[in-house]
Every structure is written in C-alpha cells, then in structure tokens.
Design a protein around this motif. Sequence first.
Motif, short mmCIF file in Angstrom:
data_model
loop_
_atom_site.label_atom_id
_atom_site.label_comp_id
_atom_site.label_asym_id
_atom_site.label_seq_id
_atom_site.Cartn_x
_atom_site.Cartn_y
_atom_site.Cartn_z
N UNK A 30 11.78 28.77 -12.82
CA UNK A 30 12.71 28.11 -13.73
C UNK A 30 13.62 29.07 -14.46
N UNK A 31 14.73 28.51 -14.99
CA UNK A 31 15.78 29.35 -15.56
C UNK A 31 15.32 30.21 -16.74
N UNK A 32 14.60 29.58 -17.67
CA UNK A 32 14.26 30.34 -18.88
C UNK A 32 13.31 31.49 -18.56
N UNK A 33 12.36 31.22 -17.66
CA UNK A 33 11.44 32.26 -17.25
C UNK A 33 12.18 33.38 -16.51
N UNK A 34 13.16 32.99 -15.69
CA UNK A 34 13.97 33.98 -14.96
C UNK A 34 14.69 34.90 -15.93
N UNK A 35 15.33 34.27 -16.92
CA UNK A 35 16.10 35.06 -17.88
C UNK A 35 15.19 36.02 -18.64
N UNK A 36 14.05 35.50 -19.06
CA UNK A 36 13.11 36.32 -19.83
C UNK A 36 12.66 37.52 -19.00
N UNK A 37 12.27 37.25 -17.78
CA UNK A 37 11.75 38.30 -16.92
C UNK A 37 12.85 39.31 -16.56
N UNK A 38 14.07 38.82 -16.32
CA UNK A 38 15.18 39.72 -15.98
C UNK A 38 15.46 40.68 -17.14
N UNK A 39 15.48 40.13 -18.37
CA UNK A 39 15.69 40.98 -19.54
C UNK A 39 14.61 42.06 -19.61
N UNK A 40 13.39 41.63 -19.32
CA UNK A 40 12.25 42.54 -19.41
C UNK A 40 12.39 43.71 -18.43
N UNK A 41 12.67 43.41 -17.16
CA UNK A 41 12.77 44.53 -16.20
C UNK A 41 14.03 45.36 -16.43
N UNK A 42 15.09 44.73 -16.93
CA UNK A 42 16.27 45.53 -17.25
C UNK A 42 15.92 46.54 -18.33
N UNK A 43 15.08 46.12 -19.27
CA UNK A 43 14.60 47.04 -20.29
C UNK A 43 13.78 48.17 -19.67
N UNK A 44 12.95 47.83 -18.69
CA UNK A 44 12.11 48.84 -18.05
C UNK A 44 12.92 49.91 -17.35
N UNK A 45 14.10 49.55 -16.83
CA UNK A 45 14.90 50.57 -16.15
C UNK A 45 15.96 51.16 -17.08
N UNK A 46 15.86 50.84 -18.38
CA UNK A 46 16.77 51.44 -19.35
C UNK A 46 18.14 50.81 -19.39
N UNK A 47 18.23 49.52 -19.12
CA UNK A 47 19.54 48.86 -19.12
C UNK A 47 19.55 47.65 -20.05
N UNK A 48 18.95 47.78 -21.23
CA UNK A 48 18.95 46.68 -22.17
C UNK A 48 20.39 46.26 -22.47
N UNK A 49 20.59 44.96 -22.62
CA UNK A 49 21.89 44.48 -23.09
C UNK A 49 22.99 44.50 -22.05
N UNK A 50 22.66 44.68 -20.79
CA UNK A 50 23.72 44.68 -19.78
C UNK A 50 23.76 43.38 -18.98
N UNK A 51 22.89 42.42 -19.31
CA UNK A 51 22.73 41.29 -18.39
C UNK A 51 23.97 40.41 -18.32
N UNK A 52 24.85 40.46 -19.33
CA UNK A 52 26.06 39.65 -19.25
C UNK A 52 27.24 40.38 -18.63
N UNK A 53 27.00 41.62 -18.20
CA UNK A 53 28.09 42.36 -17.56
C UNK A 53 28.07 42.10 -16.05
#
Lengths: 299, 261
Positions: free
Chosen positions: B116-139
């Motif tokens: 589902x969408x909300x779980x996807x968004x949450x998880x995507x934010x999480x792994x983006x953080x793990x690779x050092x890319x916090x805050x880039x998901x809207x780019x």
Amino acid sequence: MRHVPLADPRGLADASPAPARPDGDSARPGASGTTAPVIVTRTTRRALHLIVPLVLPAGLLLAWYLTSRGSTALYFPPLPAILADLRDGFAGGAVTTNLMPSLSALAQGFGLAVLVGVGVGYPLGLTRGGRAVFGPILDLFRSTPVIALIPPFIAIFGIGRLSEVLLIAWSAVWPILLSTIDGVAGLEPGFRDTRRALRMSRWLEFRLIRLPAAAPRIMAGVNTATGIAITAMVAIEMFSASQGIGLYLTRAQRSFDIAASFAGALAAGVLGYAVSGVLRLIERRWLLAWHYEAQKGKR
Amino acid sequence: MAADASYPAEATAVLAVDSLRMTYPTKTVLADISFEVRPAEIVCLVGPSGIGKTTLLRCLGGLQIATTGSVRTHGSALGGTPRHMSVVFQDYSRSLLPWMRVGANVALPLRAAGVGRSERTRRAEQVLGEVGLEGTSDMYPWQLSGGMQQRVAIARALVDNPRVLLMDEPFASVDAQTRFELEDLTLRIRAETGVAAVLVTHDIDEAVYLGDRVLVLSGAPATIARSVDVDLGQPRDQLSTRAGHRFGELRSEVLREIRRY
C-alpha cells in the motif's frame, strides 16, 4: 534606489562598492541597489521574451489595417469590417452555432484518434511482426489526402456530425499511431531489465514504464496530428455540415461576403493556433514536464 | 531457474549455483559454473572484459535463462528476479525512471509487490535515509549527481529487504572519489542489514577491497579459474586497508590469475 541602471549589465559593478563603505548602516539604500540591477535585467529579459514574438504579428496587423483602411475594393475589405464580422460570427451568441460545433467535433474526433492510435500502436510496437504486416497499409492510409476522402465518408456515414467526427479521427490517427509504434518499439533495453528486475506486471509496466518512455514520441505525433485534424474539420464542414466554421466560410463564399470569408479564415487560423498552443502547454507544463526539465539539465 | 522449496538451512547459502552453462547458437560463453553465496557475504566476480561476467550475473538474477544448470535460491518469480534478490545496474540513468520522483522510484519494487501507498512511502523514506539521501524523495533523479543517483538505485534495491544484491559494475559510471564513498556505503549496508552481494567489477582493487571472496572468471568458455578468499577482516578502510601488505598480495594473486590466459 538612487541609481538603478536599467538593463545595464555593468550595473552590478556600479553598485557593488556600496556595502563596503565604512559608514555601514547609513549606506543601506546602496545595499538594496546591489541586487536591484540583476532583478531589473531579468525582468527586462523576460518582458523582451514575451514582446519580441508579438512584434511581427502586430506589425502585420497594423500594415493590414493601414493599407485596407478606406478600401472600397470588393475583394479587399477594410480590416475593421473583417473584425466586425469576426466579432459577430464568433463571439457572444454566435459561438454556439459557429464555433462550438466545430470545437466539440474536433475534441471528439481527436480524442478518438488518440485512443485508437495509442491503443493500436502499443501492441503493434511490441511485436516486430505486427509492424511488418501493418506498415505498408499504414503508409498508404497516411498518405491519402484527407480531402479526397470526404465524398466516400459522406456516402457511408451520411451528411452531418458522424462523418465529421470520423473524418477528423481518421486523419489524426495516423501520425499518432506511427509515433506510438516507434516510441514503444524504441524502448531502452535498460528499462526492460528494470521491469524484470522489479517483478512488474504487464499492466504496471505499461503504465509506469512503456507509456511514459514512449510519451515524448507519441506527443510529437499528436502535435503533427492537430494541424491535420483541423484541416479535416474545416474541409468536411465546408461540404456537409449544418453548423461550424466550415459552414460559415461556405455561406460567406456563396453570398460573396468577402469580409466574412476573411473573418472565417482568420477564425480558423486562430482556432488552430490556439488548439495546438494549448496542447503544447499541457505537454510542457504537465504531461512531459519531466522530459523538458531533464533535457534542460543535460545541456 | 527453478525454485527449490526443500533448500537446506539458510545459514548455509542464500544462493547456490550448480553447473551453470550458457550456450548461444555460435558459442558457449559459460561452462560448469558452480559456487555458493553465504548470508552477508560479498562475492566479487572479476575477469577480462567480454568474458561473461554480466551474463552470469543476469542468469543469477533471472534476467536471462541459463542453458543448463541451476540457480537455487529461496522463492522465485517467473520471468524475472526472485523477490528476495535485487539488481543494481551500472547505468543508473537507464535504470531509474526519469519521469518518476526519487521516492516513487525507490518504492517501485514495493508497488510491483502490491504494498500500500503509505507503507511504500514510509519504507522509501527509511531506505533513502540509510543511503544518506534524506529529503530527496520529491526530487527527480536527474536533478541529482551521478553518485547520488546510484545511491537512489541502491536504495531501491534495498527497499524490499532482499537477502542478495546483484550488482553489475555498480560504480563504473562515477568518479573515483564517489566510487570510494559508494564502496564504503556497500560495506556499511552489508554490516547493518546482513544482505549478501554478488558484485561484478573490472576493477581488481575494488574486488579485493569489497569482497570476502573474489571469483576469477577466465577461459573460453569461461569457468571459475580461481576463488580467492580475502582474509582482510572487517571493518575495512580506504586508506589503511588498501595500503596494507596483504592487500597488495591478494591483488597480485587475482591479477596473476587474470593475466594467465
């Protein structure tokens, strides 16, 4: 802002010493001057950007107005008379009889063309065999002048709206179909791997990969198709419609109302320009915004 | 690629390749390839260009079907990569979708899996953080540098908690400095998540630096000519590990093996 040099590229150099002055705060007006020149140049550039393309059309209109003013020649009516006809024929209440029928037939025919073009082009683009089989016949259909098809269309579908919508659809579908086939067939192998590596269903692949990847080419076909569709629209209306721009033109012609025929031609031109302009705007701002932005980034 | 439900205890291996052979009409590319990958192990595949490293990796990931032999893993997906495996390609610009924002790109495997969408968004934010890319998901991906784009690709590979990462020359398209950063990112992710990796590279230093084992492919058809255990321990450091005596020895050992043919 004592000396803001308008559009002066050296304005920066002129104003920049201001903050360096020892009397610091008292020099504040100068400090605002450090940014103002840049803004002014940019606004000026933007304004020029808007104005320059309008110069020639405005000049031509003016020349037309001046040369036709007071003209008594039958075939060269004064511009104000033409504009008056344009207003009477295509503004206010007249819109519903002379403009809206054309526009709605165009929208329906064009919409049908997009649906069929993308819907048929997509599977054809996926299969190499499909292209080989359908290619030649598509080229023949595409190359047949649409005006030559008006009599058979009227013979089959009768006089009226059905013929018009179908002729518009027919004429517009080919460029869309061909560009869809090209766009779908030309998918980067890298994107194909992405689909498999991500375990996407065919439907998701269509929506999220194939269609967006092909979209720039499909839209090129759509842009080509607009001009053709408007030609088809006016042409068949001149033959068989009960309302619309084409009928307006034919009536003007038959009653030797030269000013009105100029007005009709002008209306058709503006309509074509407006429709393709709106489509291009939708494409640039919304549908393919990513594409244009990405291109810009590469340069 | 057959799924084998009766596959032995997970501790043994997350991926087992047995007598894999890849034959094209005109020639055999890979012959008798057998090896296993244990949990959290990084196995590097090296060999001369054109030897078939990428072909092998594609067979492991289900992007190509081997002529004979088997690739055993947990679970499988018809005509695609098994769900607990992820592939990172060399060319991030062909692998990330330019019409999707970074967050949506990263969440794509979850979307394909019906999350589902909300779980996807949450998880995507999480792994983006793990690779050092916090805050880039809207780019959009193309708004980021090459190294950052490859980080996005790595985040996408990690989003569905894979047990094995398949990486095809993942750092070949970025500059040397970024390359070091991405290598260390890979080591850190392995340490944090326990994901195993099979990594194809033409860079012998990279293979030794990253690998727990380096497999040297050579010959025609290609076989695994040598398996070199990299006994450098963990953690590794770009400066001291690479400067060490043992690093030089291992590097020579691998290079000698490649040069033999």
